[in-house]
Write a protein that holds these residues in place. Sequence first.
Motif, PDB file in Angstrom:
ATOM      1  N   ILE A  58       0.389  46.037 102.063  1.00 34.16           N
ATOM      2  CA  ILE A  58      -1.018  46.193 102.452  1.00 34.16           C
ATOM      3  C   ILE A  58      -1.999  45.897 101.311  1.00 34.16           C
ATOM      4  O   ILE A  58      -3.206  46.030 101.491  1.00 34.16           O
ATOM      5  N   GLY A  59      -1.494  45.496 100.148  1.00 34.44           N
ATOM      6  CA  GLY A  59      -2.373  45.167  99.029  1.00 34.44           C
ATOM      7  C   GLY A  59      -3.007  46.364  98.361  1.00 34.44           C
ATOM      8  O   GLY A  59      -4.040  46.241  97.697  1.00 34.44           O
ATOM      9  N   TYR A  60      -2.371  47.527  98.482  1.00 35.19           N
ATOM     10  CA  TYR A  60      -2.959  48.753  97.942  1.00 35.19           C
ATOM     11  C   TYR A  60      -2.730  48.895  96.448  1.00 35.19           C
ATOM     12  O   TYR A  60      -1.631  48.682  95.944  1.00 35.19           O
ATOM     13  N   GLU A  61      -3.801  49.290  95.744  1.00 34.92           N
ATOM     14  CA  GLU A  61      -3.735  49.672  94.329  1.00 34.92           C
ATOM     15  C   GLU A  61      -4.590  50.918  94.145  1.00 34.92           C
ATOM     16  O   GLU A  61      -5.737  50.966  94.625  1.00 34.92           O
ATOM     17  N   PRO A  62      -4.094  51.954  93.468  1.00 34.03           N
ATOM     18  CA  PRO A  62      -4.940  53.125  93.188  1.00 34.03           C
ATOM     19  C   PRO A  62      -6.143  52.730  92.334  1.00 34.03           C
ATOM     20  O   PRO A  62      -6.044  51.852  91.472  1.00 34.03           O
ATOM     21  N   GLU A  63      -7.271  53.392  92.572  1.00 32.46           N
ATOM     22  CA  GLU A  63      -8.462  53.147  91.774  1.00 32.46           C
ATOM     23  C   GLU A  63      -8.547  54.091  90.583  1.00 32.46           C
ATOM     24  O   GLU A  63      -9.061  53.721  89.529  1.00 32.46           O
ATOM     25  N   TYR A  64      -8.056  55.310  90.742  1.00 27.57           N
ATOM     26  CA  TYR A  64      -8.132  56.297  89.670  1.00 27.57           C
ATOM     27  C   TYR A  64      -7.001  56.105  88.660  1.00 27.57           C
ATOM     28  O   TYR A  64      -5.848  55.895  89.036  1.00 27.57           O
TER      29      TYR A  64
END
Length: 330
Positions: free
Chosen positions: A287-293
Amino acid sequence: MRILVMGGTRFNGLHLVYELLKHGHEVTILNRGITEAPVPKNVKRLFADRKDPQQLGNALQNLEFDVVFDISAYVVEDVKYLTDIMVGRTGHYIFASSTVVYAENNILPITEDYPVDSGPNQSDYGKNKLICEDFLSKLYLRDHFPMTIARFSMVFGPHNNLINREQRMFLRLLRNRKILIPGRGTTLSQVGHVDDEARALRMMARNPNTFGEIYNVTGKDYFSDEGYVDACSEAIGITPDKLFIPANVMDNMPMEIRQTLIQRLAPYIHRWDHSTLFSMVKLKEHIGYEPEYTFKSAVEQTYKWFVDNDIENQRDYDFSDEDKIIDQIS
Protein backbone atom coordinates in the motif's frame (compact mmCIF):
# COMPACT_ATOMS: atom_id res chain seq x y z
CA MET A 1 -16.66 5.86 2.27
CA ARG A 2 -19.16 4.79 4.90
CA ILE A 3 -17.08 3.37 7.73
CA LEU A 4 -17.90 1.59 10.98
CA VAL A 5 -15.36 1.70 13.81
CA MET A 6 -15.97 -0.80 16.59
CA GLY A 7 -14.96 1.08 19.72
CA GLY A 8 -13.87 4.52 18.61
CA THR A 9 -13.63 6.27 21.98
CA ARG A 10 -10.29 5.05 23.31
CA PHE A 11 -6.74 5.51 22.06
CA ASN A 12 -6.39 3.52 18.78
CA GLY A 13 -10.06 3.79 17.90
CA LEU A 14 -10.33 7.48 18.77
CA HIS A 15 -7.29 8.45 16.72
CA LEU A 16 -8.57 6.34 13.83
CA VAL A 17 -11.90 8.23 13.91
CA TYR A 18 -10.08 11.56 13.61
CA GLU A 19 -7.90 10.24 10.78
CA LEU A 20 -10.92 9.04 8.82
CA LEU A 21 -12.82 12.30 9.30
CA LYS A 22 -9.78 14.28 8.18
CA HIS A 23 -10.02 12.47 4.85
CA GLY A 24 -13.71 13.05 4.38
CA HIS A 25 -15.15 9.68 5.32
CA GLU A 26 -18.58 9.14 6.88
CA VAL A 27 -17.86 7.57 10.27
CA THR A 28 -20.08 5.56 12.60
CA ILE A 29 -18.83 4.16 15.89
CA LEU A 30 -20.36 1.37 17.97
CA ASN A 31 -19.68 0.81 21.65
CA ARG A 32 -21.46 0.50 24.97
CA GLY A 33 -21.44 4.25 25.56
CA ILE A 34 -19.48 3.95 28.81
CA THR A 35 -16.22 5.72 27.94
CA GLU A 36 -16.28 9.50 27.67
CA ALA A 37 -14.25 10.80 24.76
CA PRO A 38 -13.98 13.94 22.60
CA VAL A 39 -15.83 12.37 19.67
CA PRO A 40 -16.72 14.93 16.95
CA LYS A 41 -20.40 15.81 16.55
CA ASN A 42 -20.51 14.62 12.95
CA VAL A 43 -19.72 11.03 14.02
CA LYS A 44 -22.80 8.82 14.23
CA ARG A 45 -22.95 6.77 17.44
CA LEU A 46 -24.53 3.35 17.87
CA PHE A 47 -24.83 1.77 21.30
CA ALA A 48 -24.69 -1.97 22.02
CA ASP A 49 -22.79 -4.55 24.01
CA ARG A 50 -21.02 -6.39 21.22
CA LYS A 51 -20.90 -9.52 23.36
CA ASP A 52 -24.70 -9.70 23.15
CA PRO A 53 -25.50 -10.84 19.57
CA GLN A 54 -29.10 -9.68 19.81
CA GLN A 55 -28.09 -6.16 20.89
CA LEU A 56 -25.44 -6.06 18.18
CA GLY A 57 -27.88 -7.23 15.52
CA ASN A 58 -30.50 -4.69 16.54
CA ALA A 59 -27.97 -1.84 16.45
CA LEU A 60 -26.67 -2.81 13.00
CA GLN A 61 -29.87 -4.04 11.35
CA ASN A 62 -30.18 -3.03 7.69
CA LEU A 63 -26.91 -1.05 7.83
CA GLU A 64 -24.15 -1.50 5.27
CA PHE A 65 -20.60 -0.16 5.40
CA ASP A 66 -17.79 0.07 2.89
CA VAL A 67 -15.30 -0.75 5.65
CA VAL A 68 -15.50 -2.10 9.20
CA PHE A 69 -12.52 -1.45 11.48
CA ASP A 70 -12.68 -3.83 14.42
CA ILE A 71 -10.54 -2.23 17.11
CA SER A 72 -12.34 -3.67 20.15
CA ALA A 73 -12.47 -7.44 19.49
CA TYR A 74 -10.50 -9.55 21.96
CA VAL A 75 -12.07 -13.03 21.76
CA VAL A 76 -13.34 -15.03 18.82
CA GLU A 77 -16.98 -14.61 19.83
CA ASP A 78 -16.54 -10.85 19.34
CA VAL A 79 -15.40 -11.45 15.78
CA LYS A 80 -17.92 -14.16 14.99
CA TYR A 81 -20.96 -12.18 16.14
CA LEU A 82 -19.90 -9.19 14.04
CA THR A 83 -18.89 -11.05 10.88
CA ASP A 84 -22.10 -13.11 10.96
CA ILE A 85 -23.97 -9.82 10.69
CA MET A 86 -21.67 -8.07 8.22
CA VAL A 87 -21.15 -10.84 5.63
CA GLY A 88 -22.55 -9.35 2.44
CA ARG A 89 -22.92 -5.94 4.12
CA THR A 90 -19.33 -4.68 4.07
CA GLY A 91 -16.67 -4.41 1.43
CA HIS A 92 -13.78 -4.83 3.85
CA TYR A 93 -13.28 -5.94 7.46
CA ILE A 94 -10.00 -4.93 9.15
CA PHE A 95 -9.08 -6.58 12.45
CA ALA A 96 -6.68 -5.05 14.99
CA SER A 97 -4.35 -7.75 16.29
CA SER A 98 -0.96 -7.57 17.99
CA THR A 99 2.68 -8.51 17.50
CA VAL A 100 2.57 -10.22 20.90
CA VAL A 101 1.53 -13.31 18.93
CA TYR A 102 5.06 -13.89 17.59
CA ALA A 103 7.47 -16.42 19.04
CA GLU A 104 10.95 -15.29 20.03
CA ASN A 105 13.34 -15.36 17.08
CA ASN A 106 17.06 -14.76 16.68
CA ILE A 107 16.79 -13.66 13.05
CA LEU A 108 15.53 -10.08 12.83
CA PRO A 109 13.47 -8.23 11.79
CA ILE A 110 10.41 -10.43 12.25
CA THR A 111 8.22 -10.70 9.15
CA GLU A 112 4.58 -11.74 8.97
CA ASP A 113 5.41 -15.35 8.07
CA TYR A 114 7.49 -15.96 11.23
CA PRO A 115 6.29 -18.54 13.77
CA VAL A 116 3.76 -17.50 16.39
CA ASP A 117 3.66 -18.63 20.01
CA SER A 118 0.41 -20.17 21.23
CA GLY A 119 2.09 -22.18 23.98
CA PRO A 120 2.13 -21.86 27.77
CA ASN A 121 4.29 -18.71 27.75
CA GLN A 122 1.73 -16.79 25.70
CA SER A 123 -0.75 -14.49 27.45
CA ASP A 124 -4.49 -15.05 27.24
CA TYR A 125 -4.62 -11.83 25.23
CA GLY A 126 -2.16 -13.19 22.66
CA LYS A 127 -3.83 -16.61 22.49
CA ASN A 128 -7.21 -15.02 21.88
CA LYS A 129 -5.84 -12.76 19.16
CA LEU A 130 -4.42 -15.84 17.43
CA ILE A 131 -7.79 -17.62 17.64
CA CYS A 132 -9.46 -14.56 16.11
CA GLU A 133 -6.87 -14.44 13.33
CA ASP A 134 -7.36 -18.15 12.58
CA PHE A 135 -11.15 -17.72 12.40
CA LEU A 136 -10.82 -14.80 9.97
CA SER A 137 -8.25 -16.53 7.79
CA LYS A 138 -10.52 -19.55 7.41
CA LEU A 139 -13.48 -17.28 6.64
CA TYR A 140 -11.45 -15.61 3.90
CA LEU A 141 -10.30 -18.91 2.38
CA ARG A 142 -13.73 -20.55 2.59
CA ASP A 143 -16.06 -17.68 1.73
CA HIS A 144 -13.72 -15.03 0.27
CA PHE A 145 -14.77 -12.67 3.06
CA PRO A 146 -12.67 -9.51 2.43
CA MET A 147 -10.65 -9.25 5.63
CA THR A 148 -7.25 -7.92 6.65
CA ILE A 149 -5.30 -8.38 9.90
CA ALA A 150 -3.13 -5.57 11.29
CA ARG A 151 -0.67 -6.55 14.02
CA PHE A 152 0.21 -3.51 16.12
CA SER A 153 3.34 -3.28 18.27
CA MET A 154 3.19 -1.30 21.56
CA VAL A 155 1.35 1.74 20.24
CA PHE A 156 2.66 5.06 21.59
CA GLY A 157 1.02 8.46 21.87
CA PRO A 158 -1.66 10.78 23.33
CA HIS A 159 -4.63 9.21 25.14
CA ASN A 160 -2.74 5.94 25.73
CA ASN A 161 -4.86 3.98 28.20
CA LEU A 162 -1.86 1.76 29.07
CA ILE A 163 -0.49 4.28 31.53
CA ASN A 164 2.48 2.20 32.74
CA ARG A 165 4.37 2.90 29.53
CA GLU A 166 5.55 6.33 28.35
CA GLN A 167 3.49 8.25 30.92
CA ARG A 168 5.16 6.40 33.79
CA MET A 169 8.58 7.21 32.36
CA PHE A 170 7.70 10.90 32.00
CA LEU A 171 6.65 11.03 35.65
CA ARG A 172 9.81 9.24 36.85
CA LEU A 173 11.91 11.83 35.08
CA LEU A 174 9.84 14.78 36.26
CA ARG A 175 10.24 13.59 39.85
CA ASN A 176 14.02 13.27 39.42
CA ARG A 177 13.97 9.61 40.31
CA LYS A 178 16.81 7.26 39.48
CA ILE A 179 15.99 5.68 36.14
CA LEU A 180 16.47 1.92 36.18
CA ILE A 181 17.80 0.51 32.90
CA PRO A 182 18.04 -3.27 32.31
CA GLY A 183 21.55 -4.64 31.85
CA ARG A 184 23.76 -2.44 29.69
CA GLY A 185 20.71 -0.74 28.13
CA THR A 186 21.45 -2.10 24.66
CA THR A 187 18.34 -4.24 24.03
CA LEU A 188 16.47 -2.92 20.97
CA SER A 189 12.73 -2.42 20.65
CA GLN A 190 10.24 -0.68 18.34
CA VAL A 191 6.94 1.17 18.80
CA GLY A 192 4.55 2.92 16.44
CA HIS A 193 2.84 6.27 16.95
CA VAL A 194 -0.94 6.02 17.22
CA ASP A 195 -1.52 8.55 14.41
CA ASP A 196 0.81 6.68 12.06
CA GLU A 197 -0.98 3.46 12.78
CA ALA A 198 -4.36 5.09 12.16
CA ARG A 199 -3.03 6.28 8.81
CA ALA A 200 -1.90 2.76 7.93
CA LEU A 201 -5.39 1.43 8.67
CA ARG A 202 -6.97 4.12 6.51
CA MET A 203 -4.63 3.28 3.63
CA MET A 204 -5.58 -0.41 3.84
CA ALA A 205 -9.29 0.34 3.47
CA ARG A 206 -10.87 -1.20 0.35
CA ASN A 207 -7.43 -1.86 -1.12
CA PRO A 208 -7.72 -5.32 -2.73
CA ASN A 209 -3.97 -5.85 -2.28
CA THR A 210 -4.66 -6.23 1.44
CA PHE A 211 -7.50 -8.79 1.28
CA GLY A 212 -6.59 -11.97 3.15
CA GLU A 213 -3.28 -10.50 4.34
CA ILE A 214 -1.58 -9.98 7.70
CA TYR A 215 0.61 -6.93 8.30
CA ASN A 216 3.02 -5.72 10.95
CA VAL A 217 2.23 -2.09 11.76
CA THR A 218 4.79 -0.24 13.89
CA GLY A 219 7.33 2.59 13.84
CA LYS A 220 10.22 3.29 11.50
CA ASP A 221 12.93 3.47 14.19
CA TYR A 222 14.59 1.04 16.54
CA PHE A 223 15.71 2.27 19.96
CA SER A 224 17.73 0.79 22.79
CA ASP A 225 16.51 0.76 26.39
CA GLU A 226 18.95 3.56 27.17
CA GLY A 227 17.86 5.37 24.00
CA TYR A 228 14.25 5.24 25.21
CA VAL A 229 15.28 7.00 28.43
CA ASP A 230 17.40 9.52 26.51
CA ALA A 231 14.56 10.41 24.11
CA CYS A 232 12.10 10.93 26.97
CA SER A 233 14.56 13.01 29.02
CA GLU A 234 15.46 15.17 26.00
CA ALA A 235 11.77 15.88 25.37
CA ILE A 236 11.39 17.01 28.98
CA GLY A 237 14.68 18.90 28.99
CA ILE A 238 16.44 17.22 31.91
CA THR A 239 19.48 15.01 32.43
CA PRO A 240 18.44 11.54 33.64
CA ASP A 241 20.03 9.90 36.67
CA LYS A 242 20.61 6.45 35.18
CA LEU A 243 21.16 3.28 37.16
CA PHE A 244 21.95 0.10 35.20
CA ILE A 245 20.59 -3.14 36.64
CA PRO A 246 23.03 -6.09 36.62
CA ALA A 247 22.03 -9.09 34.55
CA ASN A 248 21.71 -11.42 37.54
CA VAL A 249 19.24 -9.03 39.19
CA MET A 250 17.22 -8.75 35.96
CA ASP A 251 17.10 -12.54 35.58
CA ASN A 252 15.53 -12.93 39.03
CA MET A 253 13.20 -9.95 38.88
CA PRO A 254 9.43 -10.67 38.97
CA MET A 255 7.78 -10.19 35.58
CA GLU A 256 5.28 -7.63 36.87
CA ILE A 257 8.17 -5.34 37.89
CA ARG A 258 10.35 -6.01 34.86
CA GLN A 259 7.68 -5.07 32.33
CA THR A 260 7.16 -1.58 33.79
CA LEU A 261 10.80 -0.44 33.73
CA ILE A 262 11.11 0.22 29.99
CA GLN A 263 8.33 -0.17 27.43
CA ARG A 264 8.82 -3.75 26.21
CA LEU A 265 6.79 -6.13 24.06
CA ALA A 266 5.59 -9.39 25.61
CA PRO A 267 8.40 -9.84 28.20
CA TYR A 268 6.85 -13.19 29.11
CA ILE A 269 8.01 -14.42 25.67
CA HIS A 270 11.00 -12.24 24.77
CA ARG A 271 13.87 -12.13 27.26
CA TRP A 272 14.74 -8.74 28.71
CA ASP A 273 18.11 -8.81 26.89
CA HIS A 274 16.70 -10.03 23.56
CA SER A 275 15.96 -7.43 20.89
CA THR A 276 12.54 -7.66 19.20
CA LEU A 277 12.16 -5.88 15.86
CA PHE A 278 9.61 -6.06 13.05
CA SER A 279 9.69 -5.62 9.29
CA MET A 280 7.12 -3.47 7.50
CA VAL A 281 8.42 -4.18 4.00
CA LYS A 282 5.21 -6.03 3.10
CA LEU A 283 3.01 -3.10 4.12
CA LYS A 284 5.15 -0.68 2.11
CA GLU A 285 5.06 -2.93 -0.96
CA HIS A 286 1.30 -3.51 -0.81
CA ILE A 287 0.00 0.00 0.00
CA GLY A 288 3.03 2.33 -0.08
CA TYR A 289 2.88 3.02 3.64
CA GLU A 290 5.72 4.75 5.50
CA PRO A 291 5.48 6.05 9.09
CA GLU A 292 5.75 9.82 9.39
CA TYR A 293 6.92 9.95 13.01
CA THR A 294 10.44 9.16 14.12
CA PHE A 295 10.71 7.75 17.62
CA LYS A 296 12.10 11.08 18.81
CA SER A 297 9.26 13.12 17.29
CA ALA A 298 6.70 10.65 18.69
CA VAL A 299 8.11 11.17 22.19
CA GLU A 300 8.15 14.95 21.78
CA GLN A 301 4.55 15.11 20.52
CA THR A 302 3.31 12.77 23.25
CA TYR A 303 5.07 14.71 25.99
CA LYS A 304 3.52 17.94 24.71
CA TRP A 305 0.08 16.31 25.06
CA PHE A 306 1.09 15.11 28.55
CA VAL A 307 1.94 18.67 29.60
CA ASP A 308 -0.95 20.42 27.82
CA ASN A 309 -3.47 18.13 29.53
CA ASP A 310 -1.82 18.22 32.98
CA ILE A 311 -1.47 14.44 32.98
CA GLU A 312 1.31 14.70 35.57
CA ASN A 313 -1.26 15.60 38.21
CA GLN A 314 -3.65 12.86 37.10
CA ARG A 315 -1.21 9.99 37.62
CA ASP A 316 -0.04 8.45 40.89
CA TYR A 317 2.36 5.52 40.66
CA ASP A 318 3.68 3.22 43.35
CA PHE A 319 7.45 3.18 42.88
CA SER A 320 8.19 1.15 46.03
CA ASP A 321 9.32 -1.93 44.06
CA GLU A 322 11.74 0.20 42.09
CA ASP A 323 13.03 1.71 45.32
CA LYS A 324 13.86 -1.76 46.61
CA ILE A 325 15.88 -2.49 43.47
CA ILE A 326 17.67 0.84 43.79
CA ASP A 327 18.60 0.03 47.39
CA GLN A 328 19.77 -3.44 46.33
CA ILE A 329 22.17 -2.33 43.59
CA SER A 330 23.27 1.16 44.68
